[in-house]
Design an enzyme around this catalytic site. Structure first.
Site, PDB file in Angstrom:
ATOM      1  N   GLU A   1       1.542  -0.437  -5.029  1.00  0.00           N
ATOM      2  CA  GLU A   1       0.671   0.689  -5.321  1.00  0.00           C
ATOM      3  C   GLU A   1       1.629   1.874  -5.460  1.00  0.00           C
ATOM      4  O   GLU A   1       2.055   2.462  -4.459  1.00  0.00           O
ATOM      5  CB  GLU A   1      -0.336   0.924  -4.197  1.00  0.00           C
ATOM      6  CG  GLU A   1      -1.305   2.057  -4.516  1.00  0.00           C
ATOM      7  CD  GLU A   1      -2.244   2.367  -3.362  1.00  0.00           C
ATOM      8  OE1 GLU A   1      -3.416   2.701  -3.621  1.00  0.00           O
ATOM      9  OE2 GLU A   1      -1.805   2.301  -2.192  1.00  0.00           O
TER      10      GLU A   1
ATOM     11  N   ASP B   1       0.833  -1.192   0.000  1.00  0.00           N
ATOM     12  CA  ASP B   1       0.000   0.000   0.000  1.00  0.00           C
ATOM     13  C   ASP B   1       0.876   1.254   0.000  1.00  0.00           C
ATOM     14  O   ASP B   1       1.858   1.337   0.751  1.00  0.00           O
ATOM     15  CB  ASP B   1      -0.889  -0.026   1.255  1.00  0.00           C
ATOM     16  CG  ASP B   1      -1.825   1.150   1.338  1.00  0.00           C
ATOM     17  OD1 ASP B   1      -2.745   1.221   0.500  1.00  0.00           O
ATOM     18  OD2 ASP B   1      -1.648   1.994   2.240  1.00  0.00           O
TER      19      ASP B   1
END
Length: 700
Positions: free
Chosen positions: A373, A336
């Site tokens: 990401e 993330d």
């Protein structure tokens, strides 16, 4: 004579150097703190105990080794509950925030138990750490090692997948509940589940701000090494460890890999107004990137930023990844806001960041999938340039370009073609293959696919933030009515658009990722940021499996086709050159009338011809040629099958404008194109024709 010892059922386990480690006659407790002047171990008998049964002082002379505090206590066993307490300087201007009253979670704790509480003086009491015994019988389970290029990823939330009453299972909302629904995952055909955060996080908002909202998504880490206690069916301390392992073993037995969404960019301790729960109270200036000593940088958008390129934090991240891979058998990670890992200790983006390179090169992670990401909340956007060939990326450009084309935005045709062909503009220049692109149209963050075609605006009032939260740039449309409607014409277009984007996703080069529920048109009623909605707005509604079985069948067939067809999952980029001596190029693009496409025109329709791969890439000769006809305009059109396909047998594979079951043909036996090869294309539609088997003579 030396005899080789069979190793088939032996398990490799990984023991991090810190935390609570079971010894033959007790437990070794080890924790890092450079600046602490004293360290205490608090031992509890029960989860509900407010006060420790015993407090053990570390001896600075005998129990401190460099910056590591370590002691061995005899007579302790698995299940022992504990906290740390650390004394040291309180000097926020210099980054020091020691609080001798704070009860601290061990950064290397392998399980937590209980809930948050507060003492009479207002000190936060976090869940207790649990000493864990690793005695799980894996019965020979190993990583599946599926090639990334062959993957179909299913992003899902452990609790939300089975929490609804409509799931009708014994253990709803748990790791064991996922096991009960494995037959569904198998029927869908996905090869991997990407689990939203499963390491420990606060179940409720711990800042005391009314209203106290659930922390449903889990992007607020509290203990990186610990499986989330809230997803365990058995509520005894440490039970989550075995139940998580049971889930992984069962998924592997079904041929499904497990990818974890990990959040090494911030923690739940927040900024200078946040509580002291663990890292702040042990070595604040090491674990966080600070500004002017006192303040926390906020590249995560969540109050603080983990100092991922500090050697101590870097070591913790490595131990954590290895722990999940070798002690829990997970198959990969999605990082993330991974761009934060590209920032140095001053917060500056640096080329060739050591953390990113080391993850890619670590020998104990060599079998894992690593997905970034590739952006953060402070403006870094590294899609196409994150790491080396080992790193795949969530392709945010793919999401935006596919949405824009099917919405009918001008100037998007070339972008769609590039995304369909594997995003060579992003990856080829760096020597990275097409499967470095993780393609997606929707993710947990944003509209569901159903809502993408049902709402122009977000509807997040239920989150309690006056609809200020969530992205305003959704590239969505409602086609005449905001939200649910009975208007047949609107629902017809919405149904086509759902199929258009699903078909585009699953037929593009790269690796597709589907969000749980999109295959049955799950709705969040227009909420595009349901991070705090632990209710039926977020949960998988299993009644939709029957209600929208036509869409489910459409997706199942597409996934089956993708897994069988190397034509749509190449490991090399399309070049526009002939394949294996054939006169047909590997990809070619045409206007509606069959002439070569003029990319300078703002078309919203086109025809793509994709040839079967070469023998080198497809030695079994399974690939077939495809003709894909796109019409994202609001008008019906006629499009011409390319002349280069004359003399070949063609059958319709899918038609997004047709009613089920004629929207897709699992046996590739749909109608042949008209004799004049002119195909009628309704507005907002996609048709795909599949050739017969390409003979060996054509692919010498």
């Amino acid at each position: 004579m030396l005899m080789r010892q069979p190793t088939g059922n032996l398990q490799f386990t990984y023991q991090p150097p810190f935390g609570a480690t079971l010894q033959e006659n007790g437990v070794q407790f080890s924790v890092f703190s450079r600046s602490a002047t004293a360290m205490r171990l608090l031992l509890y008998n029960k989860v509900t105990d407010q006060e420790p049964a015993d407090i053990i002082e570390f001896d600075r002379e005998t129990d401190r080794w460099g910056d590591v505090w370590s002691l061995n206590l005899k007579g302790l066993e698995a299940g022992q509950l504990y906290h740390y307490q650390a004394s040291g300087p309180w000097d926020p201007a210099k980054g020091q925030r020691f609080d001798s009253a704070a009860r601290l979670i061990d950064p290397y704790a392998q399980a937590l138990a209980g809930t948050f509480g507060r003492s009479t003086d207002g000190v936060v009491r976090p869940p207790k750490c649990v000493v864990v015994k690793d005695d799980f019988d894996w019965e020979g389970d190993r990583h599946l090692r599926r090639e990334l290029s062959e993957s179909v990823i299913y992003e899902m939330h452990v609790r939300g997948f089975t929490k609804s009453r409509t799931a009708k299972i014994k253990c709803p909302g748990t790791y064991l509940g996922v096991i009960e629904k494995i037959p569904y995952l198998q029927s869908l055909g996905v090869t991997a589940v990407e689990l939203m955060p499963v390491n420990e996080f606060p179940i409720l908002d711990i800042y005391g701000n009314p209203p106290q909202r659930p922390n449903y998504w889990g992007y607020d880490p509290m203990a990186f090494f610990s499986p989330h206690r809230g997803y365990a069916h058995d509520k005894r301390p440490g039970a989550q460890v075995n139940e998580f392992k049971q889930m992984v073993k069962a998924l592997h037995a079904a041929g499904i890999e497990v990818i974890l969404d990990v959040v090494f960019n911030h923690t739940c301790e927040g900024n200078e107004q946040g509580p002291t729960l663990s890292f702040k109270g042990l070595e604040n200036q090491v674990y966080y990137i600070l500004s002017e000593g006192e303040h926390y940088t906020n590249y995560s958008g969540c109050g603080n930023t983990l100092n991922g390129n500090h050697p101590v934090v870097r070591e913790m991240i490595f131990h954590c990844l290895r722990h999940w891979v070798h002690n829990y058998h997970v198959d990969g990670f999605r990082f993330d806001l991974a761009s934060i890992l590209s920032r140095d200790r001053g917060g500056n983006l640096v080329p060739n960041p050591p953390m990113v390179e080391l993850i890619a090169e670590d020998p104990l992670l060599a079998d894992t999938k690593i997905i970034a990401e590739a952006w953060d909340a402070a403006g870094a956007y590294q899609v196409g340039s994150f790491g080396n060939h080992r790193w795949a990326e969530w392709n945010g450009r793919y999401r935006d370009d596919v949405r824009g084309f099917w919405r009918g935005d001008g100037g998007t045709l070339g972008a769609l073609a590039t995304r369909l062909a594997g995003s060579s503009d992003l990856y080829e220049h760096a020597g990275r293959p097409p499967f470095c692109s993780i393609n997606f149209v929707t993710s947990h963050d944003g509209f569901t696919l159903n809502d993408l075609v049902s709402y122009k605006e977000k509807h997040n009032a239920a989150n309690g933030e006056d609809n200020r939260d969530g992205d305003n740039h959704n590239i969505s449309d409602n086609y005449g009515v905001e939200g649910p409607t009975r208007r047949k014409g609107v629902n017809t277009i919405r149904g086509r658009q759902v199929r258009n984007m699903l078909a585009t996703l699953l037929l593009s080069q790269g690796v597709p990722m589907i969000v749980s529920g999109d295959e049955v048109r799950r709705t969040a009623r227009g909420n595009n940021n349901a991070y705090c909605q632990d209710n039926d707005l977020s949960w998988f509604d299993w009644r939709l499996v029957e209600k929208n079985k036509d869409v489910l069948r459409f997706v199942q067939t597409l996934i089956q086709f993708r897994r069988q067809q190397p034509t749509v999952r190449r490991i090399h980029f399309l070049t526009g050159q002939p394949v294996d001596g054939r006169l047909i190029r590997d990809v070619s693009w045409y206007a509606d009338d069959g002439s070569p496409l003029d990319w300078g025109q703002h078309h919203l329709s086109m025809v793509a011809y994709i040839a079967a791969p070469s023998r080198a890439e497809d030695p079994a000769g399974l690939g077939r040629d495809l003709v894909m006809l796109f019409n994202s305009t609001g008008d019906d059109r006629t499009q011409q099958m390319p002349a280069i396909g004359r003399g070949m047998k063609w059958n319709l594979f899918l038609d997004t404008a047709a009613d089920s079951p004629n929207d897709i043909y699992p046996n590739l036996n749909g109608p042949m194109p008209p004799s004049n090869r002119a195909v009628e294309m309704p507005c907002h539609s996609l048709k795909v024709f599949v050739s017969g088997k390409v003979s060996a003579k054509r692919r010498k």
